[in-house]
Enzyme design. Structure first.
Site, mmCIF file in Angstrom:
data_model
loop_
_atom_site.group_PDB
_atom_site.id
_atom_site.type_symbol
_atom_site.label_atom_id
_atom_site.label_comp_id
_atom_site.label_asym_id
_atom_site.label_seq_id
_atom_site.Cartn_x
_atom_site.Cartn_y
_atom_site.Cartn_z
ATOM 1 C CE1 TYR A 90 56.569 11.909 18.032
ATOM 2 C CE2 TYR A 90 56.663 13.252 16.301
ATOM 3 C CZ TYR A 90 56.181 12.353 17.016
ATOM 4 O OH TYR A 90 54.721 11.937 16.675
ATOM 5 C CB CYS A 91 62.449 9.313 19.099
ATOM 6 S SG CYS A 91 63.809 10.235 20.256
ATOM 7 N NE ARG A 92 60.027 6.581 26.968
ATOM 8 C CZ ARG A 92 60.872 6.816 27.779
ATOM 9 N NH1 ARG A 92 62.220 7.158 27.571
ATOM 10 N NH2 ARG A 92 60.499 7.071 29.294
ATOM 11 C CB ILE A 118 56.316 12.376 22.193
ATOM 12 C CG1 ILE A 118 54.960 12.269 22.213
ATOM 13 C CG2 ILE A 118 56.562 10.935 22.998
ATOM 14 C CD1 ILE A 118 54.118 11.447 21.365
#
Length: 127
Positions: free
Chosen positions: A86-88, A114
């Site tokens: 995952y990332c932002r 996130i």
């Protein structure tokens, strides 16, 4: 209008380039369920600064935009278990998913990153 069209084409190309047999994109609820049932390895593909602000429990930070992303990920990961990433917001994690899928890792990508995770009230940790 032309810029909007080009942005949509770029987004679609990004999605379809990662749409392969090794990558599954799921929402936060499904990601959490996979964490519990499959004991997935988790990569946070954001910067160290973003990671310090809060991360999904058990996630290891490996910045996808660094030139050594693949080498660091391969040194850390096992091909015996799925890899959650995952990332932002989901864009960088798709990039990481594509890189790792080329090495035949089974990838679970968190759609919405996130932001979706915390938006659903799910737990994060801070260091």
């Amino acid at each position: 209008m032309k810029n909007i069209f080009l942005a949509l084409v770029g987004a679609l190309a990004s999605f379809t380039s990662c749409n392969n047999q090794y990558v599954t994109t799921v929402d936060a609820d499904q990601f959490e369920q996979m964490m519990k049932s499959q004991k997935i390895q988790i990569i946070d593909a954001r910067t160290a600064e973003e990671y310090a602000d809060g991360f999904i429990p058990t996630a290891v930070n490996i910045d996808v935009n660094k030139s050594d992303f693949k080498a660091k990920a391969e040194a850390f990961l096992s091909k015996d278990k799925p890899v959650g990433i995952y990332c932002r917001s989901g864009r960088r994690s798709l990039k990481g998913a594509q890189i790792l899928s080329e090495s035949k890792y089974k990838i679970i990508n968190l759609r919405g990153g996130i932001l979706e995770w915390t938006g659903k009230g799910k737990t994060i940790e801070k260091r």
